[in-house]
Write a protein that holds these residues in place. Structure first.
Motif, PDB file in Angstrom:
ATOM      1  N   ASP A  19      -4.680  -7.638  -5.727  1.00  0.00           N
ATOM      2  CA  ASP A  19      -3.680  -6.818  -6.315  1.00  0.00           C
ATOM      3  C   ASP A  19      -2.565  -7.957  -6.248  1.00  0.00           C
ATOM      4  O   ASP A  19      -1.432  -7.765  -7.172  1.00  0.00           O
ATOM      5  CB  ASP A  19      -3.340  -5.456  -5.339  1.00  0.00           C
ATOM      6  CG  ASP A  19      -3.490  -5.860  -3.995  1.00  0.00           C
ATOM      7  OD1 ASP A  19      -3.736  -7.063  -3.219  1.00  0.00           O
ATOM      8  OD2 ASP A  19      -2.568  -4.998  -3.417  1.00  0.00           O
ATOM      9  N   ARG A  55       3.159  -4.177  -7.376  1.00  0.00           N
ATOM     10  CA  ARG A  55       1.845  -4.232  -6.572  1.00  0.00           C
ATOM     11  C   ARG A  55       1.069  -2.779  -6.479  1.00  0.00           C
ATOM     12  O   ARG A  55      -0.127  -2.846  -6.410  1.00  0.00           O
ATOM     13  CB  ARG A  55       2.226  -4.913  -5.108  1.00  0.00           C
ATOM     14  CG  ARG A  55       0.972  -5.183  -4.492  1.00  0.00           C
ATOM     15  CD  ARG A  55       1.118  -6.146  -3.524  1.00  0.00           C
ATOM     16  NE  ARG A  55       0.166  -6.202  -2.616  1.00  0.00           N
ATOM     17  CZ  ARG A  55       0.102  -6.573  -1.046  1.00  0.00           C
ATOM     18  NH1 ARG A  55       1.522  -7.199  -0.626  1.00  0.00           N
ATOM     19  NH2 ARG A  55      -0.930  -6.588  -0.595  1.00  0.00           N
ATOM     20  N   GLN A 101      -2.629  -2.196  -7.577  1.00  0.00           N
ATOM     21  CA  GLN A 101      -3.563  -1.614  -6.714  1.00  0.00           C
ATOM     22  C   GLN A 101      -4.199  -0.298  -7.273  1.00  0.00           C
ATOM     23  O   GLN A 101      -5.648  -0.233  -7.244  1.00  0.00           O
ATOM     24  CB  GLN A 101      -2.829  -0.972  -5.291  1.00  0.00           C
ATOM     25  CG  GLN A 101      -2.499  -2.055  -4.265  1.00  0.00           C
ATOM     26  CD  GLN A 101      -1.684  -1.944  -3.270  1.00  0.00           C
ATOM     27  OE1 GLN A 101      -1.009  -0.723  -3.351  1.00  0.00           O
ATOM     28  NE2 GLN A 101      -1.316  -2.804  -2.222  1.00  0.00           N
ATOM     29  N   PRO A 146      -8.568  -3.042  -3.573  1.00  0.00           N
ATOM     30  CA  PRO A 146      -7.449  -4.138  -3.876  1.00  0.00           C
ATOM     31  C   PRO A 146      -7.442  -5.519  -3.019  1.00  0.00           C
ATOM     32  O   PRO A 146      -6.806  -6.161  -3.189  1.00  0.00           O
ATOM     33  CB  PRO A 146      -6.314  -3.364  -3.710  1.00  0.00           C
ATOM     34  CG  PRO A 146      -6.601  -1.924  -3.780  1.00  0.00           C
ATOM     35  CD  PRO A 146      -7.976  -1.796  -3.045  1.00  0.00           C
TER      36      PRO A 146
END
Length: 88
Positions: A4, A16, A20, A38
């Protein structure tokens, strides 16, 4: 490096959290295997397959970035292996 973070640092995901979510949905493959979490580790030489803007992209990791830098710095961390093709 976590997958991720890699997707976020090389500017393939806007945030981010979005990176994820893409990974958690099972839409990303790392070296041909579906990524379930992730926190999966990415290494130099890994191949990443993921959907982007309605197309499938396949990338080879050339370097692990230390920060989310400018686009030119981000593009130096990967190379496109397979040209984009429509997602089905």
């Amino acid at each position: 490096m976590r997958i991720d973070r890699f997707l976020f640092f090389v500017r393939l995901a806007r945030s981010r959290t979005l990176a994820q979510a893409i990974v958690a949905e099972g839409r990303v493959r790392l070296d041909g295997k579906r990524v379930a979490k992730p926190s999966e580790e990415v290494r130099v030489g890994s191949a990443i397959t993921f959907p982007a803007r309605g197309e499938i992209r396949v990338l080879k990791v050339l370097a692990l970035p230390h920060r989310r830098g400018p686009p030119t710095e981000a593009r130096a961390c990967y190379e496109v292996i397979d040209e984009a093709r429509p997602a089905t």
